[in-house]
Scaffold this active site. Structure first.
Site, PDB file in Angstrom:
ATOM      1  N   TRP A  19       0.699  -1.363  -0.178  1.00 39.80           N
ATOM      2  CA  TRP A  19      -0.353  -0.376  -0.272  1.00 39.80           C
ATOM      3  C   TRP A  19       0.543   0.886   0.070  1.00 39.80           C
ATOM      4  O   TRP A  19       0.806   2.554  -0.561  1.00 39.80           O
ATOM      5  CB  TRP A  19      -0.876   0.310   1.665  1.00 39.80           C
ATOM      6  CG  TRP A  19      -2.409  -1.215   0.849  1.00 39.80           C
ATOM      7  CD1 TRP A  19      -2.087  -2.324   1.616  1.00 39.80           C
ATOM      8  CD2 TRP A  19      -2.575  -0.863   0.001  1.00 39.80           C
ATOM      9  NE1 TRP A  19      -3.236  -2.934   1.115  1.00 39.80           N
ATOM     10  CE2 TRP A  19      -3.740  -2.241   0.246  1.00 39.80           C
ATOM     11  CE3 TRP A  19      -3.095  -0.156  -0.986  1.00 39.80           C
ATOM     12  CZ2 TRP A  19      -4.957  -3.040  -0.929  1.00 39.80           C
ATOM     13  CZ3 TRP A  19      -4.425  -0.878  -2.184  1.00 39.80           C
ATOM     14  CH2 TRP A  19      -5.077  -1.779  -2.033  1.00 39.80           C
ATOM     15  N   ASP A  63      -1.861   6.866   5.486  1.00 37.98           N
ATOM     16  CA  ASP A  63      -3.100   5.327   5.251  1.00 37.98           C
ATOM     17  C   ASP A  63      -3.503   4.890   6.523  1.00 37.98           C
ATOM     18  O   ASP A  63      -2.264   3.846   6.952  1.00 37.98           O
ATOM     19  CB  ASP A  63      -2.824   5.568   4.155  1.00 37.98           C
ATOM     20  CG  ASP A  63      -3.401   4.023   3.499  1.00 37.98           C
ATOM     21  OD1 ASP A  63      -4.956   3.580   4.111  1.00 37.98           O
ATOM     22  OD2 ASP A  63      -3.133   3.344   2.948  1.00 37.98           O
ATOM     23  N   LYS A  84     -12.679  -1.806   5.821  1.00 39.05           N
ATOM     24  CA  LYS A  84     -12.338  -2.487   7.272  1.00 39.05           C
ATOM     25  C   LYS A  84     -12.286  -2.573   8.533  1.00 39.05           C
ATOM     26  O   LYS A  84     -12.949  -3.656   8.867  1.00 39.05           O
ATOM     27  CB  LYS A  84      -9.814  -2.490   7.260  1.00 39.05           C
ATOM     28  CG  LYS A  84      -9.368  -2.274   5.906  1.00 39.05           C
ATOM     29  CD  LYS A  84     -10.524  -2.541   4.626  1.00 39.05           C
ATOM     30  CE  LYS A  84      -9.128  -3.297   3.052  1.00 39.05           C
ATOM     31  NZ  LYS A  84      -8.408  -2.011   2.717  1.00 39.05           N
TER      32      LYS A  84
HETATM   33  C1  LIG Z   1      -7.833  -1.269   1.276  1.00 39.96           C
HETATM   34  C2  LIG Z   1      -6.895  -1.016   1.861  1.00 39.96           C
HETATM   35  C3  LIG Z   1      -6.548   0.457   0.878  1.00 39.96           C
HETATM   36  C4  LIG Z   1      -7.228   0.734  -0.529  1.00 39.96           C
HETATM   37  O1  LIG Z   1      -8.469   0.987  -0.192  1.00 39.96           O
HETATM   38  P1  LIG Z   1      -9.731   1.118  -1.860  1.00 39.96           P
HETATM   39  O2  LIG Z   1     -10.835   2.006  -0.721  1.00 39.96           O
HETATM   40  O3  LIG Z   1      -9.651  -0.143  -2.170  1.00 39.96           O
HETATM   41  O4  LIG Z   1      -9.129   2.475  -1.686  1.00 39.96           O
HETATM   42  C5  LIG Z   1      -5.379   1.410   0.719  1.00 39.96           C
HETATM   43  N1  LIG Z   1      -4.833   1.548   1.731  1.00 39.96           N
HETATM   44  C6  LIG Z   1      -4.886   0.591   2.448  1.00 39.96           C
HETATM   45  C7  LIG Z   1      -3.374  -0.088   4.073  1.00 39.96           C
HETATM   46  C8  LIG Z   1      -5.567  -0.668   2.711  1.00 39.96           C
HETATM   47  O5  LIG Z   1      -5.753  -1.778   3.677  1.00 39.96           O
END
Ligand SMILES: *Cc1c(COP(=O)(O)O)cnc(C)c1O
Length: 360
Positions: free
Chosen positions: A101, A172, A196
């Site tokens: 990521w 993030d 999540k």
């Molecule tokens: C799932 C995830 C993403 C992507 O999220 P989307 O909503 O599918 O764009 C980005 N960063 C992390 C750390 C994630 O777990």
């Protein structure tokens, strides 16, 4: 007939929240309509969004000098939106690279013609650890330092908040938000896809310090322009209404359970049980450095990896679902977000014990 769902995302939600949402789905707040069917500008939904924001502020301890935005386009959208909002072309931006990521966020910054410096890259360990605190130096002229506190695929989580001096820290938090208390004041910007740990997909929460709102490039897409969205209470266009509604319910559930301190206690107990079992087994293994192990995503292997498909199929039959590892990693992965109870982790450990006894 609920299973123990170990999906990495969209992930399991608290049973009580699903039941509450189901019970009022066809008649929300006496309106004779569902929350899916009402105007986002009507007083009921405006109040619902304000409640969700107020709860998020309370649960996370977000100060008045931050804006909370409810956006669409996922965390991936923010990989591009952040450079649009916080940089001019050619600006320097700093990154820590701890896995897949992080790498995607780095590529997006490169696409936008920024001077990207990767201060720490964990390639040498195959992305199984985090850089030591103090082992990297932030450029004082960087527009921001970006990192990924929890790498959902690799199962690698920072045990500390990186020091960035006066440079805004951008995180993030998609797969770790609400899992433990954090000091929001250390951050310039926090973003997270909801699916999540905070709700359904389709909602992305952005928490941004007010002094960062005046830097957007003129060509920033309006629905991702933080200042414009803040001025419009995230309603420049139709917001993801169901996601905002469910976020409010989940935050109430977190609050009723004792807030983020209680979540941290639960999550630590689950992680300790699962890693403790894996380390003691001799048959299963987790590759991540002990100080960087994620509380939320636990990748693991078994000694006989030719049995991975059998493991996943038998686990599914036993009511333990979505345990296949990420396609890029293989093996297995158990995502144990806030909604996963300790009994779910215990059921997994019991299954793993039995599987090893039969196959080890
Ligand atoms: C799932 C995830 C993403 C992507 O999220 P989307 O909503 O599918 O764009 C980005 N960063 C992390 C750390 C994630 O777990």
């Amino acid at each position: 007939m609920r299973v123990h769902n170990f999906s990495s995302g969209p992930a399991m939600l608290p049973f009580e929240v699903l039941e509450a949402a189901a019970s009022e789905l066809s008649d929300w707040r006496g309106s004779g309509m569902s929350v899916l069917e009402v105007s986002h500008r009507g007083k009921d939904f405006v109040a619902c969004a304000a409640e969700a924001e107020a709860l998020l502020r309370e649960v996370m301890g977000i100060g008045d000098n931050y804006k909370v935005l409810f956006l669409q386009g996922g965390a991936s959208g923010q990989f591009d939106a952040i450079p649009f909002n916080l940089t001019a072309a050619g600006d320097r931006v700093d990154f820590l690279n701890t896995g897949q990521w992080s790498a995607k966020a780095i590529s997006a910054a490169k696409r936008q013609g920024l001077e990207v410096s990767v201060l720490a890259d964990q390639a040498d360990s195959k992305y199984t650890d985090t850089p030591a605190a103090g082992s990297f130096e932030v450029h004082p002229d960087a527009a921001y330092l970006h990192y990924t506190p929890n790498e959902t695929i690799g199962g690698v989580e920072f045990g500390y908040i990186p020091e960035s001096g006066s440079v805004p820290l951008v995180a993030d938090m998609s797969s770790t938000i609400l899992s433990r208390p954090i000091d929001v004041n250390r951050y310039g910007l926090i973003y997270a896809g909801a699916q999540k740990n905070m709700g359904p997909s389709g909602l992305c929460v952005v928490i941004v310090r007010e002094d960062l709102l005046d830097k957007a490039r003129p060509n920033t897409p309006s629905v991702w322009n933080y200042a414009a969205m803040a001025a419009a209470d995230s309603m420049l266009n139709t917001p993801p209404t169901f996601g905002v509604y469910l976020l409010g319910k989940i935050l109430q559930w977190v609050k009723d359970a004792g807030g983020l301190t209680a979540m941290a206690d639960r999550n630590r107990a689950k992680a300790e049980a699962l890693y403790g079992f894996i380390d003691a087994s001799g048959y299963y293994s987790n590759p991540v450095a002990t100080d960087s192990r994620s509380w939320m995503n636990v990748p693991f292997r078994q000694a006989k990896d030719e049995l991975d498909k059998t493991f996943v199929a038998e686990a599914t039959a036993a009511g333990l679902t979505n345990l296949a590892g990420h396609r890029s990693v293989g093996g297995m992965r158990a995502s144990i977000y806030n909604a996963m109870p300790l009994e779910g982790v215990q059921a997994l450990i019991d299954f793993m014990t039995d599987f090893e006894r039969r196959n080890g």
